[in-house]
Scaffold this motif. Structure first.
Motif, PDB file in Angstrom:
ATOM      1  N   TRP A 245      -6.431 -78.620 -13.478  1.00 59.19           N
ATOM      2  CA  TRP A 245      -6.473 -78.193 -14.869  1.00 59.19           C
ATOM      3  C   TRP A 245      -6.957 -79.230 -15.865  1.00 59.19           C
ATOM      4  CZ3 TRP A 245      -6.315 -73.241 -15.190  1.00 59.19           C
ATOM      5  CH2 TRP A 245      -5.538 -72.482 -14.302  1.00 59.19           C
ATOM      6  N   LEU A 248     -10.221 -78.510 -17.918  1.00 59.78           N
ATOM      7  CA  LEU A 248     -10.025 -77.354 -18.786  1.00 59.78           C
ATOM      8  C   LEU A 248      -9.007 -77.652 -19.877  1.00 59.78           C
ATOM      9  CD1 LEU A 248     -10.976 -74.439 -19.139  1.00 59.78           C
ATOM     10  CD2 LEU A 248      -9.059 -73.713 -17.710  1.00 59.78           C
ATOM     11  N   VAL A 251     -10.946 -79.417 -22.527  1.00 55.06           N
ATOM     12  CA  VAL A 251     -11.925 -78.554 -23.203  1.00 55.06           C
ATOM     13  C   VAL A 251     -11.230 -77.516 -24.075  1.00 55.06           C
ATOM     14  CG1 VAL A 251     -13.730 -76.826 -22.847  1.00 55.06           C
ATOM     15  CG2 VAL A 251     -13.698 -78.895 -21.448  1.00 55.06           C
ATOM     16  N   ASP A 252     -10.298 -76.767 -23.497  1.00 56.14           N
ATOM     17  CA  ASP A 252      -9.637 -75.693 -24.238  1.00 56.14           C
ATOM     18  C   ASP A 252      -8.497 -76.201 -25.119  1.00 56.14           C
ATOM     19  OD1 ASP A 252     -11.358 -74.057 -22.926  1.00 56.14           O
ATOM     20  OD2 ASP A 252      -9.855 -73.045 -21.686  1.00 56.14           O
ATOM     21  N   GLY A 253      -7.779 -77.215 -24.637  1.00 59.05           N
ATOM     22  CA  GLY A 253      -6.615 -77.689 -25.375  1.00 59.05           C
ATOM     23  C   GLY A 253      -6.933 -78.700 -26.455  1.00 59.05           C
ATOM     24  N   GLY A 255     -10.429 -79.344 -27.436  1.00 60.43           N
ATOM     25  CA  GLY A 255     -11.715 -79.050 -28.061  1.00 60.43           C
ATOM     26  C   GLY A 255     -12.846 -79.988 -27.701  1.00 60.43           C
ATOM     27  N   GLY A 375       0.035 -70.773 -23.273  1.00 63.15           N
ATOM     28  CA  GLY A 375      -1.052 -71.727 -23.449  1.00 63.15           C
ATOM     29  C   GLY A 375      -0.997 -72.827 -22.403  1.00 63.15           C
TER      30      GLY A 375
END
Length: 415
Positions: A245, A248, A251-253, A255, A375
């Motif tokens: 993870w 990701l 990237v997602d958490g 930005g 999340g």
């Protein structure tokens, strides 16, 4: 760890062979991971369909892990490593062929073979590494796992370079398969026959003398081993969560871009490698209980990754995550075999290895289901809770009847 002993030439070859093949397996795994996008493009499938293809790796890995310990007890580590190496090579070649022929079924089958070979070899290598440790009286398993981590770094860099050069993925994986075959051939010749093999029907109460599934389960009657198993579950979960993870999460958490996410994972891999190669002197000086307790605390650097609002600070904290998680798995494997009766050591190491790999392979993906509700960053709180619990029970890693003063030695003893 007992006092260091003079190491004969055969044992040095045995140890070097284990290091070499763990390096080769790390390169092979990272080579596959780095070329996953290229394989997906070659197959021309959706992300969801690619997920089904990747499921072959999980199936094969768990199958290999679950049967490896029993096979070692019945046939010895060398034969299991031989089969595992053959499956690794075959799997890479089938993946290469499947990608070249644009066949999803071929890649799925190749991944299943590759995963089975990895699972078989990994457990057998832990048993062999623990046996080498008992023979030489020095930490071996941290460096053994460090070689795998180093291989992942080398393989990732190689994969990035060949991807940038648009080198065909089929030829890349085929070349890696040949390198693994060469390393496996040399390793099998250097590993002595019979390590971990236990004769059925011998006297005593050890798990190795019970045999079968009952023998595999009997070792868990030992309360100390149960605690060691819980520690390895937490530490392997922390390592596997980053592997699954971390990009990701960035990237997602936080930005960041995809490239920054990949570089963050590379930083984690380098930290893991550094921790495993430099942890030996700490183990000799302070003992496994103190080192793993400190590791569990340091790995709470994951808290910064989870709760910090700064992507830069979170990326820097990944170094603590990697260093903290680096020694947990190999040190618990080593502790499982210490103080055991000769007929029980391989069964205990296999049991703890299986628990660790199950947590590494199966546990982290479960965070995805939790992340759907809370999340991904919040889901990582599970890792913090497990590490905190592990820090409280590290006393189980002390060898029975051994005082801390008995494990002191100079750093030069490891050379």
């Amino acid at each position: 760890m007992k006092n260091a002993q003079v190491v004969d030439a055969a044992t040095r070859r045995w140890r070097a062979a284990l290091f070499l093949f763990m390096l080769a397996t790390g390169v092979s795994m990272a080579s596959w991971v780095a070329r996953t996008p290229a394989v997906r493009d070659a197959l021309d499938v959706s992300t969801g369909s690619m997920g089904l293809v990747l499921f072959g790796l999980s199936i094969g890995s768990m199958a290999g892990v679950l049967v490896s310990g029993g096979l070692v007890r019945k046939h010895g580590g060398r034969l299991v490593i031989t089969v595992g190496a053959a499956l690794l090579v075959a799997g890479l070649l089938v993946i290469a062929g499947g990608a070249a022929l644009e066949g999803s079924g071929g890649v799925f089958g190749g991944l299943a073979l590759f995963g089975a070979g990895m699972g078989l070899a990994e457990v057998a290598f832990n048993i062999e590494g623990a046996a080498v440790e008992r023979s030489v009286g020095r930490p071996v398993l941290p460096v053994l796992h460090g070689c795998f981590s180093l291989g992942t770094v080398v393989g990732a860099l190689l994969g990035m370079g060949l991807t940038a050069a648009r080198f065909p993925v089929g030829w890349h994986l085929a070349a890696v398969a040949l390198a693994v075959a060469a390393a496996g051939f040399w390793t099998v010749r250097a590993v002595p026959a019979g390590t971990g093999r236990e004769e059925p029907g011998a006297g005593g109460e050890g798990a190795g003398r019970t045999g079968g599934v009952r023998g595999h389960l009997a070792v868990w009657r030992d309360r100390r081993l149960v605690l060691i198993g819980l520690i390895v579950l937490a530490m392997a979960f922390a390592e596997g969560s980053a592997n699954d993870w971390l990009p990701l999460l960035m990237v997602d958490g936080h930005g960041t871009g995809a490239t920054a996410g990949s570089l963050t994972f590379m930083l984690f891999a380098v930290a893991m490698t550094t921790g495993r190669f430099t942890g030996g002197p700490l183990l000799v000086r302070y003992g496994p209980a103190a080192v793993v307790r400190a590791s569990a605390v340091v790995a709470v650097g994951v808290a910064v990754v989870v709760f910090s609002s700064s992507a830069l600070l979170a990326g820097a904290a990944v170094v603590l995550w990697g260093l903290g998680a680096s020694l947990g798995f190999p040190v618990t494997i080593s502790a499982a075999g210490e103080g055991a009766k000769p007929g029980d050591a391989s069964a205990r190491v296999a049991a703890v290895s299986t628990a660790g790999y199950a947590a590494f392979l199966v546990g982290p993906p479960s965070l995805g289901f939790l992340a759907d509700h809370v999340g991904l960053r919040n889901a990582m709180v599970v890792v913090l809770v497990l590490l905190g619990g592990a820090a409280l029970i590290t006393g189980a890693l002390r060898r029975p009847g051994t005082q801390a003063s008995e494990v002191s030695a100079t750093q030069s003893d490891l050379v």
